[in-house]
Motif scaffolding. Structure first.
Motif, PDB file in Angstrom:
ATOM      1  N   LYS A 107       0.816  -1.220   0.000  1.00  0.00           N
ATOM      2  CA  LYS A 107       0.000   0.000   0.000  1.00  0.00           C
ATOM      3  C   LYS A 107       0.848   1.269   0.000  1.00  0.00           C
ATOM      4  CE  LYS A 107      -0.851  -0.501   4.990  1.00  0.00           C
ATOM      5  NZ  LYS A 107       0.021   0.517   5.551  1.00  0.00           N
ATOM      6  N   THR A 108       2.068   1.198   0.560  1.00  0.00           N
ATOM      7  CA  THR A 108       2.895   2.405   0.617  1.00  0.00           C
ATOM      8  C   THR A 108       3.206   2.920  -0.790  1.00  0.00           C
ATOM      9  OG1 THR A 108       3.901   1.602   2.660  1.00  0.00           O
ATOM     10  CG2 THR A 108       5.017   3.389   1.521  1.00  0.00           C
ATOM     11  N   LEU A 109       3.651   2.029  -1.676  1.00  0.00           N
ATOM     12  CA  LEU A 109       3.922   2.443  -3.055  1.00  0.00           C
ATOM     13  C   LEU A 109       2.633   2.836  -3.760  1.00  0.00           C
ATOM     14  CD1 LEU A 109       6.610  -0.153  -4.233  1.00  0.00           C
ATOM     15  CD2 LEU A 109       6.910   2.051  -3.098  1.00  0.00           C
ATOM     16  N   VAL A 128       1.027  15.394   2.593  1.00  0.00           N
ATOM     17  CA  VAL A 128       1.552  15.003   3.899  1.00  0.00           C
ATOM     18  C   VAL A 128       1.179  13.550   4.138  1.00  0.00           C
ATOM     19  CG1 VAL A 128       1.365  15.313   6.399  1.00  0.00           C
ATOM     20  CG2 VAL A 128       1.491  17.311   4.906  1.00  0.00           C
ATOM     21  N   VAL A 129       2.170  12.725   4.438  1.00  0.00           N
ATOM     22  CA  VAL A 129       1.927  11.329   4.808  1.00  0.00           C
ATOM     23  C   VAL A 129       2.084  11.223   6.317  1.00  0.00           C
ATOM     24  CG1 VAL A 129       2.667   8.940   4.559  1.00  0.00           C
ATOM     25  CG2 VAL A 129       2.767  10.475   2.587  1.00  0.00           C
ATOM     26  N   ALA A 130       1.012  10.849   6.993  1.00  0.00           N
ATOM     27  CA  ALA A 130       1.019  10.716   8.454  1.00  0.00           C
ATOM     28  C   ALA A 130       1.028   9.241   8.811  1.00  0.00           C
ATOM     29  CB  ALA A 130      -0.196  11.413   9.060  1.00  0.00           C
ATOM     30  N   THR A 131       2.090   8.797   9.466  1.00  0.00           N
ATOM     31  CA  THR A 131       2.226   7.391   9.828  1.00  0.00           C
ATOM     32  C   THR A 131       1.919   7.204  11.310  1.00  0.00           C
ATOM     33  OG1 THR A 131       4.552   7.499  10.484  1.00  0.00           O
ATOM     34  CG2 THR A 131       4.087   7.252   8.138  1.00  0.00           C
ATOM     35  N   ALA A 132       1.585   5.981  11.679  1.00  0.00           N
ATOM     36  CA  ALA A 132       1.201   5.719  13.065  1.00  0.00           C
ATOM     37  C   ALA A 132       2.388   5.707  14.003  1.00  0.00           C
ATOM     38  CB  ALA A 132       0.453   4.388  13.155  1.00  0.00           C
ATOM     39  N   GLN A 165       7.689   5.908   9.874  1.00  0.00           N
ATOM     40  CA  GLN A 165       8.178   7.165   9.318  1.00  0.00           C
ATOM     41  C   GLN A 165       9.615   6.990   8.802  1.00  0.00           C
ATOM     42  OE1 GLN A 165       8.062  10.260  12.241  1.00  0.00           O
ATOM     43  NE2 GLN A 165       8.123  11.921  10.770  1.00  0.00           N
ATOM     44  N   ASP A 166      10.454   6.339   9.597  1.00  0.00           N
ATOM     45  CA  ASP A 166      11.842   6.113   9.191  1.00  0.00           C
ATOM     46  C   ASP A 166      11.932   5.146   8.019  1.00  0.00           C
ATOM     47  OD1 ASP A 166      12.801   7.852  11.139  1.00  0.00           O
ATOM     48  OD2 ASP A 166      13.003   6.265  12.636  1.00  0.00           O
ATOM     49  N   GLN A 167      11.026   4.159   7.966  1.00  0.00           N
ATOM     50  CA  GLN A 167      11.024   3.223   6.828  1.00  0.00           C
ATOM     51  C   GLN A 167      10.716   3.960   5.529  1.00  0.00           C
ATOM     52  OE1 GLN A 167       8.490  -0.367   7.086  1.00  0.00           O
ATOM     53  NE2 GLN A 167       7.888   0.085   4.971  1.00  0.00           N
ATOM     54  N   LEU A 168       9.742   4.857   5.570  1.00  0.00           N
ATOM     55  CA  LEU A 168       9.422   5.657   4.387  1.00  0.00           C
ATOM     56  C   LEU A 168      10.637   6.476   3.946  1.00  0.00           C
ATOM     57  CD1 LEU A 168       5.862   6.828   5.373  1.00  0.00           C
ATOM     58  CD2 LEU A 168       6.419   5.925   3.130  1.00  0.00           C
ATOM     59  N   ALA A 169      11.317   7.058   4.925  1.00  0.00           N
ATOM     60  CA  ALA A 169      12.445   7.933   4.605  1.00  0.00           C
ATOM     61  C   ALA A 169      13.652   7.157   4.110  1.00  0.00           C
ATOM     62  CB  ALA A 169      12.820   8.757   5.838  1.00  0.00           C
ATOM     63  N   ARG A 226      11.908  22.077   9.037  1.00  0.00           N
ATOM     64  CA  ARG A 226      10.685  22.763   8.615  1.00  0.00           C
ATOM     65  C   ARG A 226      10.872  23.422   7.248  1.00  0.00           C
ATOM     66  NH1 ARG A 226       6.778  24.093  12.567  1.00  0.00           N
ATOM     67  NH2 ARG A 226       6.338  26.065  11.530  1.00  0.00           N
ATOM     68  N   ARG A 227      12.062  24.017   7.019  1.00  0.00           N
ATOM     69  CA  ARG A 227      12.300  24.658   5.730  1.00  0.00           C
ATOM     70  C   ARG A 227      12.362  23.627   4.604  1.00  0.00           C
ATOM     71  NH1 ARG A 227      15.537  28.228   8.939  1.00  0.00           N
ATOM     72  NH2 ARG A 227      17.493  27.152   8.436  1.00  0.00           N
ATOM     73  N   ARG A 228      12.963  22.473   4.898  1.00  0.00           N
ATOM     74  CA  ARG A 228      12.974  21.408   3.891  1.00  0.00           C
ATOM     75  C   ARG A 228      11.549  20.959   3.584  1.00  0.00           C
ATOM     76  NH1 ARG A 228      18.035  19.671   6.346  1.00  0.00           N
ATOM     77  NH2 ARG A 228      16.880  18.528   7.940  1.00  0.00           N
ATOM     78  N   ALA A 229      10.731  20.872   4.619  1.00  0.00           N
ATOM     79  CA  ALA A 229       9.337  20.474   4.416  1.00  0.00           C
ATOM     80  C   ALA A 229       8.592  21.501   3.567  1.00  0.00           C
ATOM     81  CB  ALA A 229       8.652  20.295   5.769  1.00  0.00           C
ATOM     82  N   GLN A 230       8.849  22.772   3.830  1.00  0.00           N
ATOM     83  CA  GLN A 230       8.187  23.843   3.068  1.00  0.00           C
ATOM     84  C   GLN A 230       8.474  23.728   1.578  1.00  0.00           C
ATOM     85  OE1 GLN A 230       6.085  26.205   3.840  1.00  0.00           O
ATOM     86  NE2 GLN A 230       6.217  26.611   6.026  1.00  0.00           N
ATOM     87  N   ALA A 231       9.660  23.216   1.230  1.00  0.00           N
ATOM     88  CA  ALA A 231      10.074  23.149  -0.175  1.00  0.00           C
ATOM     89  C   ALA A 231       9.818  21.785  -0.807  1.00  0.00           C
ATOM     90  CB  ALA A 231      11.561  23.490  -0.278  1.00  0.00           C
ATOM     91  N   SER A 232       9.162  20.887  -0.087  1.00  0.00           N
ATOM     92  CA  SER A 232       9.029  19.510  -0.568  1.00  0.00           C
ATOM     93  C   SER A 232       7.634  19.201  -1.097  1.00  0.00           C
ATOM     94  CB  SER A 232       9.375  18.527   0.558  1.00  0.00           C
ATOM     95  OG  SER A 232      10.727  18.661   0.924  1.00  0.00           O
ATOM     96  N   ASP A 233       7.580  18.197  -1.964  1.00  0.00           N
ATOM     97  CA  ASP A 233       6.314  17.740  -2.525  1.00  0.00           C
ATOM     98  C   ASP A 233       5.619  16.754  -1.579  1.00  0.00           C
ATOM     99  OD1 ASP A 233       6.616  18.953  -5.303  1.00  0.00           O
ATOM    100  OD2 ASP A 233       8.434  17.734  -5.173  1.00  0.00           O
ATOM    101  N   VAL A 234       6.418  15.966  -0.863  1.00  0.00           N
ATOM    102  CA  VAL A 234       5.875  15.000   0.096  1.00  0.00           C
ATOM    103  C   VAL A 234       6.553  15.240   1.442  1.00  0.00           C
ATOM    104  CG1 VAL A 234       5.720  12.565   0.745  1.00  0.00           C
ATOM    105  CG2 VAL A 234       5.315  13.243  -1.620  1.00  0.00           C
ATOM    106  N   ILE A 235       5.752  15.345   2.500  1.00  0.00           N
ATOM    107  CA  ILE A 235       6.262  15.552   3.857  1.00  0.00           C
ATOM    108  C   ILE A 235       5.790  14.380   4.707  1.00  0.00           C
ATOM    109  CG2 ILE A 235       6.334  17.097   5.834  1.00  0.00           C
ATOM    110  CD1 ILE A 235       5.207  19.275   3.819  1.00  0.00           C
ATOM    111  N   VAL A 236       6.726  13.692   5.334  1.00  0.00           N
ATOM    112  CA  VAL A 236       6.408  12.534   6.162  1.00  0.00           C
ATOM    113  C   VAL A 236       6.430  12.944   7.627  1.00  0.00           C
ATOM    114  CG1 VAL A 236       7.020  10.165   6.752  1.00  0.00           C
ATOM    115  CG2 VAL A 236       7.444  11.011   4.439  1.00  0.00           C
TER     116      VAL A 236
END
Length: 631
Positions: free
Chosen positions: A55-57, A71-75, A80-84, A198-208
């Motif tokens: 399901k992740t892919l 924004v991908v919100a994990t439990a 979160q680290d696996q996604l990254a 936070r700045r990296r998140a602001q510039a990103s398409d996907v935020i985990v």
């Protein structure tokens, strides 16, 4: 298929084609198409994707193709680290080769990052040296190691450490959101690791993020995360509980201990510091008798008096801090953090005092560590106003409770529900055993029955068993009894931290692991090491849970069907899902509670489980397990 769905499934094929041993998973393609359509249409999607679907892919690929910030919100932080570390690098790399460029970032709460300002203060003579002198030699050494690591780290994220600092050491060099004055008011604001994230998140398409942080974002009125078009809740079955925890308010004795420590770093005033520290003892004594209970409104006198006293003392502490002027930069930062900590503590106290009829106030924890909480009776209105009306949402899990859409307030006319199944052949790979003629869980001999069943099944399996219990007492009893009856090693959740526990279990096919509800989900042990999963009884929520009790009262006669059964079914399905993790896994799930085969609600639970063959005879389960050993 729509053009968006076509494009998403074609891109998914490219991504999965880059995997070693790639398999054609029709459910994964169906989910990717549905996610692409939902994002394009702006409709919400709830999708049950059984174990092995990938399901992740299936949500990452269409999200990245859509060109909308997601924004991908994990439990959990582990997911979160696996996604990254695995999923996002794979997807973005594969898509980049075909002309799709996308950036992603991981964002965690501030306390996960080293605070450079705190680290600098700790290295200074004077107050910093005094702080260090108060710490143990081990903590001082760990802080030195953290400082050396920070010099080479680009993130300052604790998860990057290959060792685990003690809680005292990490707390000394990090700050939480309740203490940080913000980048604009900190001399290290530009270099700050949390601000860089936070700045990296602001510039990103996907935020985990993790779902807890997303809940804090909702509770703060949208002040934490960048604006986004899409939110994906992975492991969506926990959304209601996490949102309840984060959009309410909490006051615990430890909060006052932390505030007093923050004040003491700036203010040389033992009386003021003592005022705040003493609140911890007063609150602990006031809450102790009410542990595990819902509190009436107005609050009991003892609790109300402590909160009133806290409001007064925090106000006086704030005034004392404000009354001290300093031109020393580090001292100014200590002052700002102290003011912030006092203000946030005061806000929490006032939120509990002012909680209305639409909330529940209750005490959790143990008498020696109680916590006063308020939570909304219904998180639906909050989510409807601040999430569902503003973003497109995808909620997915291997197990979706039947009542999820209603419980979290999703608009039914604007929400699609989908079940894409699982690629596993559960009919061939698994067997579900339930001894329907066994004693019921309330019978005096039930725990002895569980031990007897376990010993027979473990002998047949040759170890290879994950036994899950709904209470620590039940686990302890089973361990004591079963160890006398079998010749294979048994380890328990009391023996080791979770990572070491799972590693020890995985490395030995004979070893059995006995654990509680904390391990009903999140354990991945494919292969012959795990051939038998045993659950002692149906995992219904506690009848005296104060928040659920209030929700039951609100629902009336339908409460058992709307709250208790779906929760038990979801948790049991998660536990059963520990067994079959790939297409070659085979094994037995044994649910030793006869209610699974006899109760009037049994089919509501059975339908939530993987569709394995079923038996009421232990001999069938033993034969299945012996055949696995022989094969």
């Amino acid at each position: 298929m729509t053009p968006q769905a076509d494009r998403a499934t074609a891109a998914l094929d490219l991504v999965t084609g880059a995997l070693a041993g790639a398999e054609d998973r029709e459910g994964q393609r169906e989910m990717a198409a549905a996610v692409a359509d939902a994002i394009d249409d702006g409709t919400h999607l709830v999708v049950q994707a059984g174990t092995g679907t990938g399901k992740t892919l299936a949500y990452l690929v269409p999200a990245l193709l859509a060109g909308k910030r997601t924004v991908v919100a994990t439990a959990t932080k582990a997911l979160q680290d696996q996604l990254a570390n695995a999923d996002l690098p794979l997807v973005t790399s594969a898509l980049a080769e075909h002309g799709v460029d996308a950036d992603w970032a991981v964002l965690k709460g501030r306390s996960n990052y080293v605070c450079l300002q705190r680290l600098r203060e700790m290295s200074e003579a004077g107050q910093g040296q005094l702080e260090l002198d108060e710490l143990s030699p081990v903590s001082r050494l760990e802080i030195k190691q953290i400082a050396e690591w920070v010099a080479t780290s680009s993130t300052g994220d604790q998860a990057e450490l290959d060792w685990s600092p003690g809680e005292t050491s990490w707390r000394a060099v990090s700050v939480g959101a309740d203490e940080c004055p913000g980048a604009d008011r900190c001399p290290m604001g530009q270099e700050c690791f949390a601000e860089l994230a936070r700045r990296r998140a602001q510039a990103s398409d996907v935020i985990v993020v993790n779902t807890h942080l997303y809940g804090l974002h909702v509770g703060s009125g949208g002040a934490i995360l960048p604006e986004h078009d899409v939110v994906v809740f992975d492991e969506a079955h926990v959304v209601e509980d996490i949102m309840s925890d984060t959009v309410g308010a909490q006051v615990a004795p430890g909060r006052f201990v932390g505030v007093s420590a923050t004040i003491r770093r700036f203010l040389d005033d033992p009386e003021t510091v003592g005022w705040i520290a003493d609140l911890a003892t007063s609150l602990r004594e006031a809450l102790g008798p009410f542990t595990g209970q819902r509190l009436p409104r107005p609050l009991p006198d003892a609790v109300a008096e402590v909160l009133d006293d806290a409001q007064l003392r925090l106000g006086r502490a704030g005034a004392a801090i404000a009354g001290v002027d300093t031109s020393v930069e580090d001292a100014q930062q200590r002052k700002l953090r102290a003011q912030r900590a006092v203000t946030r503590a005061l806000e929490a106290v006032e939120a509990v005092q002012d909680a209305g009829d639409e909330t529940v106030t209750f005490v959790t924890g143990r008498p020696e560590h109680p916590r006063l909480e308020t939570a909304p009776l219904d998180v639906g209105p909050t989510l409807r106003d601040h999430v569902w009306s503003e973003t497109t949402a995808v909620l997915t899990s291997a197990t979706i409770p039947a009542s999820l859409v209603a419980r979290v307030g999703l608009p039914p006319d604007h929400t699609t529900e989908l079940d894409v199944g699982s690629p596993f052949d559960y009919e061939r790979q698994g067997l579900l055993y339930c001894p329907v003629k066994a004693p019921t869980p309330r019978s005096p001999g039930y725990r002895d029955h569980v031990a007897t069943e376990l010993s027979h099944l473990i002998e047949a399996a040759g170890g290879r068993t994950l036994a899950l219990f709904t209470s620590w007492a039940a686990m302890d009893h089973a361990v004591d009894e079963v160890r006398e009856l079998v010749d294979v090693p048994i380890i328990t959740q009391r023996d080791l931290p979770k990572p070491a526990l799972v590693r020890t279990f995985t490395e030995s096919e004979e070893t059995c692991l006995f654990a509680t509800t904390g391990m009903f989900q999140g354990i991945d042990v494919p292969g012959a090491t795990l051939s038998l999963v045993v659950i002692d009884k149906l995992p219904f929520p506690r009848p005296d849970d104060p928040l659920l009790s209030a929700r039951r009262e609100q629902l009336g006669p339908s409460a058992f069907a709307d709250i208790d059964v779906p929760r038990a079914a979801t948790l049991l399905a998660q536990a059963c899902g520990r067994l079959i993790r790939n297409t070659t896994d085979r094994g037995v799930v044994a649910v030793l509670d006869p209610r699974l085969g006899t109760a009037r609600y049994r089919w509501d639970i059975v339908r939530a489980l993987p569709p394995m063959r079923r038996t009421r005879n232990r001999a069938d389960a033993e034969s299945f397990l012996r055949d696995l050993r022989a094969g």
